[in-house]
Design a protein around this motif. Structure first.
Motif, PDB file in Angstrom:
ATOM      1  N   MET A 160       0.846  -1.198   0.000  1.00  0.00           N
ATOM      2  CA  MET A 160       0.000   0.000   0.000  1.00  0.00           C
ATOM      3  C   MET A 160       0.878   1.242   0.000  1.00  0.00           C
ATOM      4  O   MET A 160       1.870   1.303   0.738  1.00  0.00           O
ATOM      5  CB  MET A 160      -0.930  -0.004   1.215  1.00  0.00           C
ATOM      6  N   PHE A 161       0.507   2.207  -0.849  1.00  0.00           N
ATOM      7  CA  PHE A 161       1.269   3.442  -0.978  1.00  0.00           C
ATOM      8  C   PHE A 161       0.343   4.643  -0.899  1.00  0.00           C
ATOM      9  O   PHE A 161      -0.814   4.567  -1.316  1.00  0.00           O
ATOM     10  CB  PHE A 161       1.989   3.498  -2.327  1.00  0.00           C
ATOM     11  N   PRO A 162       0.866   5.778  -0.407  1.00  0.00           N
ATOM     12  CA  PRO A 162       0.109   7.030  -0.542  1.00  0.00           C
ATOM     13  C   PRO A 162      -0.062   7.345  -2.029  1.00  0.00           C
ATOM     14  O   PRO A 162       0.787   7.000  -2.852  1.00  0.00           O
ATOM     15  CB  PRO A 162       1.012   8.079   0.138  1.00  0.00           C
ATOM     16  N   THR A 163      -1.145   8.002  -2.391  1.00  0.00           N
ATOM     17  CA  THR A 163      -1.383   8.287  -3.810  1.00  0.00           C
ATOM     18  C   THR A 163      -0.412   9.320  -4.367  1.00  0.00           C
ATOM     19  O   THR A 163      -0.280   9.443  -5.592  1.00  0.00           O
ATOM     20  CB  THR A 163      -2.827   8.797  -4.032  1.00  0.00           C
ATOM     21  N   ASP A 164       0.280  10.069  -3.496  1.00  0.00           N
ATOM     22  CA  ASP A 164       1.259  11.013  -4.025  1.00  0.00           C
ATOM     23  C   ASP A 164       2.623  10.353  -4.227  1.00  0.00           C
ATOM     24  O   ASP A 164       3.603  11.012  -4.518  1.00  0.00           O
ATOM     25  CB  ASP A 164       1.396  12.254  -3.138  1.00  0.00           C
ATOM     26  N   TYR A 165       2.678   9.040  -4.073  1.00  0.00           N
ATOM     27  CA  TYR A 165       3.900   8.280  -4.355  1.00  0.00           C
ATOM     28  C   TYR A 165       3.826   7.796  -5.794  1.00  0.00           C
ATOM     29  O   TYR A 165       2.824   7.235  -6.226  1.00  0.00           O
ATOM     30  CB  TYR A 165       4.004   7.091  -3.395  1.00  0.00           C
ATOM     31  N   ASP A 166       4.885   8.012  -6.550  1.00  0.00           N
ATOM     32  CA  ASP A 166       4.909   7.623  -7.963  1.00  0.00           C
ATOM     33  C   ASP A 166       5.048   6.104  -8.074  1.00  0.00           C
ATOM     34  O   ASP A 166       6.101   5.540  -7.783  1.00  0.00           O
ATOM     35  CB  ASP A 166       6.084   8.310  -8.660  1.00  0.00           C
ATOM     36  N   VAL A 167       3.972   5.431  -8.493  1.00  0.00           N
ATOM     37  CA  VAL A 167       3.978   3.965  -8.573  1.00  0.00           C
ATOM     38  C   VAL A 167       4.079   3.471 -10.013  1.00  0.00           C
ATOM     39  O   VAL A 167       3.892   2.282 -10.273  1.00  0.00           O
ATOM     40  CB  VAL A 167       2.717   3.364  -7.902  1.00  0.00           C
ATOM     41  N   SER A 168       4.372   4.363 -10.957  1.00  0.00           N
ATOM     42  CA  SER A 168       4.421   3.945 -12.359  1.00  0.00           C
ATOM     43  C   SER A 168       5.460   2.854 -12.569  1.00  0.00           C
ATOM     44  O   SER A 168       5.255   1.922 -13.353  1.00  0.00           O
ATOM     45  CB  SER A 168       4.725   5.147 -13.257  1.00  0.00           C
ATOM     46  N   GLY A 169       6.581   2.961 -11.850  1.00  0.00           N
ATOM     47  CA  GLY A 169       7.607   1.929 -11.968  1.00  0.00           C
ATOM     48  C   GLY A 169       7.132   0.593 -11.447  1.00  0.00           C
ATOM     49  O   GLY A 169       7.419  -0.462 -12.024  1.00  0.00           O
ATOM     50  N   LEU A 170       6.385   0.610 -10.356  1.00  0.00           N
ATOM     51  CA  LEU A 170       5.856  -0.638  -9.797  1.00  0.00           C
ATOM     52  C   LEU A 170       4.830  -1.251 -10.737  1.00  0.00           C
ATOM     53  O   LEU A 170       4.778  -2.481 -10.900  1.00  0.00           O
ATOM     54  CB  LEU A 170       5.228  -0.365  -8.429  1.00  0.00           C
ATOM     55  N   LEU A 171       4.018  -0.432 -11.364  1.00  0.00           N
ATOM     56  CA  LEU A 171       3.052  -0.951 -12.326  1.00  0.00           C
ATOM     57  C   LEU A 171       3.767  -1.608 -13.500  1.00  0.00           C
ATOM     58  O   LEU A 171       3.294  -2.596 -14.060  1.00  0.00           O
ATOM     59  CB  LEU A 171       2.139   0.175 -12.820  1.00  0.00           C
ATOM     60  N   SER A 172       4.940  -1.064 -13.846  1.00  0.00           N
ATOM     61  CA  SER A 172       5.704  -1.655 -14.947  1.00  0.00           C
ATOM     62  C   SER A 172       6.295  -2.999 -14.564  1.00  0.00           C
ATOM     63  O   SER A 172       6.713  -3.771 -15.428  1.00  0.00           O
ATOM     64  CB  SER A 172       6.823  -0.704 -15.383  1.00  0.00           C
ATOM     65  N   LEU A 173       6.349  -3.289 -13.261  1.00  0.00           N
ATOM     66  CA  LEU A 173       6.834  -4.592 -12.798  1.00  0.00           C
ATOM     67  C   LEU A 173       5.734  -5.642 -12.809  1.00  0.00           C
ATOM     68  O   LEU A 173       5.983  -6.804 -12.477  1.00  0.00           O
ATOM     69  CB  LEU A 173       7.390  -4.469 -11.375  1.00  0.00           C
ATOM     70  N   GLY A 174       4.527  -5.239 -13.159  1.00  0.00           N
ATOM     71  CA  GLY A 174       3.434  -6.193 -13.207  1.00  0.00           C
ATOM     72  C   GLY A 174       2.449  -6.069 -12.070  1.00  0.00           C
ATOM     73  O   GLY A 174       1.468  -6.817 -12.009  1.00  0.00           O
ATOM     74  N   LEU A 175       2.675  -5.147 -11.124  1.00  0.00           N
ATOM     75  CA  LEU A 175       1.715  -4.956 -10.051  1.00  0.00           C
ATOM     76  C   LEU A 175       0.446  -4.310 -10.589  1.00  0.00           C
ATOM     77  O   LEU A 175       0.503  -3.463 -11.480  1.00  0.00           O
ATOM     78  CB  LEU A 175       2.301  -4.090  -8.933  1.00  0.00           C
ATOM     79  N   LYS A 176      -0.694  -4.708 -10.057  1.00  0.00           N
ATOM     80  CA  LYS A 176      -1.983  -4.162 -10.462  1.00  0.00           C
ATOM     81  C   LYS A 176      -2.612  -3.410  -9.293  1.00  0.00           C
ATOM     82  O   LYS A 176      -2.480  -3.820  -8.138  1.00  0.00           O
ATOM     83  CB  LYS A 176      -2.930  -5.287 -10.894  1.00  0.00           C
ATOM     84  N   GLU A 177      -3.293  -2.328  -9.625  1.00  0.00           N
ATOM     85  CA  GLU A 177      -3.974  -1.573  -8.577  1.00  0.00           C
ATOM     86  C   GLU A 177      -5.315  -2.222  -8.254  1.00  0.00           C
ATOM     87  O   GLU A 177      -6.011  -2.731  -9.143  1.00  0.00           O
ATOM     88  CB  GLU A 177      -4.180  -0.133  -9.020  1.00  0.00           C
ATOM     89  N   LEU A 178      -5.670  -2.216  -6.954  1.00  0.00           N
ATOM     90  CA  LEU A 178      -6.959  -2.721  -6.496  1.00  0.00           C
ATOM     91  C   LEU A 178      -7.788  -1.523  -6.036  1.00  0.00           C
ATOM     92  O   LEU A 178      -7.733  -1.134  -4.861  1.00  0.00           O
ATOM     93  CB  LEU A 178      -6.765  -3.703  -5.330  1.00  0.00           C
ATOM     94  N   PRO A 179      -8.554  -0.896  -6.944  1.00  0.00           N
ATOM     95  CA  PRO A 179      -9.281   0.330  -6.591  1.00  0.00           C
ATOM     96  C   PRO A 179     -10.222   0.157  -5.403  1.00  0.00           C
ATOM     97  O   PRO A 179     -10.372   1.087  -4.600  1.00  0.00           O
ATOM     98  CB  PRO A 179     -10.054   0.649  -7.882  1.00  0.00           C
ATOM     99  N   TRP A 180     -10.830  -1.021  -5.269  1.00  0.00           N
ATOM    100  CA  TRP A 180     -11.781  -1.254  -4.183  1.00  0.00           C
ATOM    101  C   TRP A 180     -11.104  -1.332  -2.808  1.00  0.00           C
ATOM    102  O   TRP A 180     -11.769  -1.231  -1.783  1.00  0.00           O
ATOM    103  CB  TRP A 180     -12.554  -2.563  -4.425  1.00  0.00           C
ATOM    104  N   ALA A 181      -9.776  -1.491  -2.800  1.00  0.00           N
ATOM    105  CA  ALA A 181      -9.049  -1.589  -1.530  1.00  0.00           C
ATOM    106  C   ALA A 181      -8.435  -0.258  -1.114  1.00  0.00           C
ATOM    107  O   ALA A 181      -7.739  -0.187  -0.097  1.00  0.00           O
ATOM    108  CB  ALA A 181      -7.960  -2.648  -1.630  1.00  0.00           C
ATOM    109  N   ALA A 182      -8.705   0.802  -1.880  1.00  0.00           N
ATOM    110  CA  ALA A 182      -8.136   2.113  -1.550  1.00  0.00           C
ATOM    111  C   ALA A 182      -8.652   2.597  -0.209  1.00  0.00           C
ATOM    112  O   ALA A 182      -9.694   2.163   0.277  1.00  0.00           O
ATOM    113  CB  ALA A 182      -8.480   3.111  -2.645  1.00  0.00           C
ATOM    114  N   SER A 183      -7.901   3.521   0.393  1.00  0.00           N
ATOM    115  CA  SER A 183      -8.273   4.007   1.723  1.00  0.00           C
ATOM    116  C   SER A 183      -7.947   5.487   1.850  1.00  0.00           C
ATOM    117  O   SER A 183      -7.051   6.003   1.173  1.00  0.00           O
ATOM    118  CB  SER A 183      -7.517   3.214   2.792  1.00  0.00           C
TER     119      SER A 183
END
Length: 692
Positions: free
Chosen positions: A513-536
């Motif tokens: 889990m990351f704050p939304t102001d953290y740049d996760v584009s690199g993690l998405l390029s590793l194959g990680l998928k976002e779970l919108p329903w698990a956001a907080s």
């Protein structure tokens, strides 16, 4: 009081030199060293690392010291050439001006020169001889160390600088090994490069980051980038960056005496982080004798690495960038061959060896996130220990005060530190402390998300959405938190990232889990998928997003080294006769709903009227549109810094959704009006990309 020109020169010299405090102190120590504790201090490092600047800086801050500086731009072919240079220096020495008959009024024999130097050293000890560009002294080195230096008084101190160490002298004369102190000059830290740029008036953080990344802490490249930025109105455009890289590569090659074949091998070596003879042969498809390989590894910009050999970090990056620019097909061919060999080695290795080979694979795969963090200041080794009870309090304090990303504060209302004690009691091995010099410099926490652990994390609202909507999974790991004790401790920070990434190798369901102001584009390029329903969202209003990747059946390395992840292409096109204005209006509806497209059937229907997409359900349709948009953004040619900021504005606002428009503008150092203009112009460019 009017300033003297010399004062202005000193000020300019101060602005152009930064760091090297430890090295300067070693030089200063030569002034106070006892006669019985004599040694030769030798600095060595690649061209452009700042050897000459260091010697001149010492002369500047030690202006009252008794020093003679000797440099040459041509190879010294004979001892007489050296003696003639010494004579000219003695002629200008203050003791000569005081009537002492030194050097030029006597024959320039070795004995007379030695006697003159010893006389000066005895009159006002010590005398510091500074020998620069020592690689050009090679023809007279034996004479120097056998017939000249041994005859000097111990009041004469020697400091030298050159591209190579003096190991060959020590080999030929073992007694010298006790009297030579080697200091390898390494690139400057990120912080020092930032300080240098700020001291010289570069306030734009984006520009500074660009120069920091491109220069890799090598002073010559740092100065080149800085000067070119000034010439272009404090900005570096794509053409400038390519020009800088080309100049840097040419500068390196001009300093090397290498064959055409060795130059080709340099390009091949730049593709990988470390290499050996077999790997280079597989990459190039050419045979290579042991003698040829040894000669190649003797090139000054190549150094021994943990598992083979390696180009110096910054130089490798320049050669790789230049190689990819002028020979893209050959570069991709070399990369593909390297990945095939490295992946084959990885599959055949034992678990311990796999961790090291994982590094080589992800570097060659050219994932920008891993390249940025995984290989930064990689030589520091920390003692990584499972935390003990006595470590928990300082670890909690580190988390309260610091964060992995120094631009963000952890005081976001989540109070995750309150869970550290309970997590440790349940699974002590989950929390690792990074030790250096008897101090904890950072920590990480990767938790087995068992039924018992889920009960602990339910106490924090941050994870409630995820935990209440999922069941306990076999081999699930929560990549929880990590932090460094000091702000901007890039070496410790890098070690923490490496630890996290290395454990992505294991066969786990990885959740983070990351704050939304953290740049996760690199993690998405590793194959990680976002779970919108698990956001907080925390009580203070800070938003968090949940990412996940299932590596229980397919390894991250397999994902990284497959063409699907490296070069994704989506066969989607817009319908004919659609104007840029129509696509622009559609994008202005799609982007604000980027992560909720599946729940908006009317919008999907409208999109289908513009895009030729055949999908069976809304979920697949929405995912495809998101990929389509990202692919189009990646296809836009970034010619200027303005182009980059346009695309980054869209990413932060709509794709990463870090917060309000004001927050995005602040993050990008833009006025709010400029930000809105960039967003609108960026959407127009994106629309044009979609229909061309």
């Amino acid at each position: 009081m009017a300033a003297f020109i010399n004062d202005l020169l000193n000020k300019a010299e101060l602005q152009s030199f930064i760091g090297r405090e430890d090295e300067l102190q070693l030089m200063q120590n030569q002034l106070d060293r006892d006669r019985t504790d004599w040694n030769l201090l030798h600095f060595h490092g690649i061209s452009g690392i700042g050897k000459t600047a260091l010697l001149k800086r010492f002369m500047n801050i030690s202006s009252t010291a008794n020093t003679i500086y000797i440099n040459t731009d041509k190879e010294l072919q004979s001892p007489q050439q050296f003696l003639d240079i010494i004579v000219n220096k003695l002629h200008n020495h203050p003791y000569y001006n005081k009537g002492r008959k030194i050097g030029t009024e006597q024959s320039t024999t070795t004995s007379n020169i030695v006697n003159s130097l010893n006389t000066i050293a005895t009159t006002e000890p010590p005398l510091i001889l500074l020998f620069d560009s020592f690689e050009l002294w090679e023809p007279i080195t034996d004479w120097l160390f056998h017939s000249f230096i041994p005859r000097l008084s111990a009041n004469v101190r020697l400091i030298s600088a050159g591209r190579e160490s003096l190991r060959s002298i020590q080999t030929r004369s073992p007694s010298w090994s006790l009297l030579v102190q080697h200091v390898h000059l390494k690139p400057l830290s990120k912080n020092l490069v930032h300080d240098y740029l700020k001291n010289n008036g570069i306030d734009d953080l984006i520009l500074r980051n660009t120069i920091v990344k491109l220069s890799d802490g090598i002073p010559f490249s740092m100065n080149l980038c800085y000067k070119m930025a000034l010439e272009n109105g404090e900005r570096l455009e794509t053409a400038n960056l390519k020009q800088i890289v080309r100049i840097l590569c040419q500068n390196v090659l001009e300093e090397l005496d290498i064959t055409i074949n060795q130059r080709s091998l340099l390009e091949a070596a730049s593709v990988v982080r470390q290499f050996d003879k077999e790997l280079l042969m597989n990459i190039t498809g050419q045979s290579l004798s042991y003698e040829e390989f040894d000669q190649f590894c003797d090139i000054p910009i190549i150094m021994k690495a943990k598992d083979g050999w390696s180009l110096v970090d910054g130089i490798r990056n320049w050669f790789q960038t230049d190689f990819k620019e002028h020979s893209p097909e050959l570069f991709n061919s070399y990369k593909k061959r390297a990945l095939e060999v490295l992946y084959r080695r990885w599959t055949a290795a034992n678990p311990l060896q796999r961790r090291s080979l994982f590094l080589e694979n992800v570097f060659t795969a050219k994932n920008e996130l891993l390249q940025e963090f995984y290989f930064l200041n990689d030589e520091t080794v920390y003692d990584i220990r499972t935390a003990e009870q006595k470590d928990i309090a300082p670890i909690m304090e580190i988390w309260r005060n610091r964060h992995l990303n120094s631009l963000q504060s952890v005081n976001d209302g989540t109070e995750q530190e309150k869970l550290i004690q309970e997590v440790w009691e349940l699974e002590p091995s989950a929390i690792k402390a990074f030790w250096e010099n008897d101090c904890i410099v950072g920590f990480t926490a990767i938790v087995s998300l068992t039924t018992e652990a889920r009960k602990i994390f339910l106490k924090n609202d941050l994870y409630r959405n995820y935990l209440l909507n999922t069941k306990t999974e076999e081999n699930e790991r929560l990549f929880w938190i990590g932090a460094t004790a000091k702000n901007n401790d890039y070496q410790a920070l890098n070690a923490i990232y490496r630890y996290f990434f290395e454990h992505l190798m294991d066969n786990f369901l990885c959740t983070v889990m990351f704050p939304t102001d953290y740049d996760v584009s690199g993690l998405l390029s590793l194959g990680l998928k976002e779970l919108p329903w698990a956001a907080s969202v925390t009580p203070s209003g800070k938003k968090f997003r949940m990412l996940q990747v299932d590596l229980r059946k397919v390894s991250l390395l397999k994902l990284l080294t497959t063409s699907k992840l490296l070069t994704t292409s989506y066969p989607i096109k817009t319908k004919k006769n659609i104007s840029v204005q129509e696509v622009t209006q559609l994008l202005k509806k799609l982007l604000p709903s980027y992560h909720e497209l599946e729940s908006m059937p009317e919008l999907l229907k409208e999109a289908n009227e513009v895009m030729d997409i055949e999908m069976k359900d809304n979920e697949a349709y929405g995912d495809t549109i998101r990929h389509f948009i990202k692919e189009a953004m990646n296809g836009i040619e970034i010619k200027t810094e303005k182009d980059r900021l346009m695309m980054r504005s869209i990413e932060l606002s709509y794709i990463e959704q870090i917060g309000t428009n004001e927050l995005v503008a602040e993050r990008l150092h833009l006025s709010i009006s400029t930000y809105y203009r960039y967003v609108n112009r960026g959407i127009e460019k994106l629309a044009l990309q979609l229909i061309t």
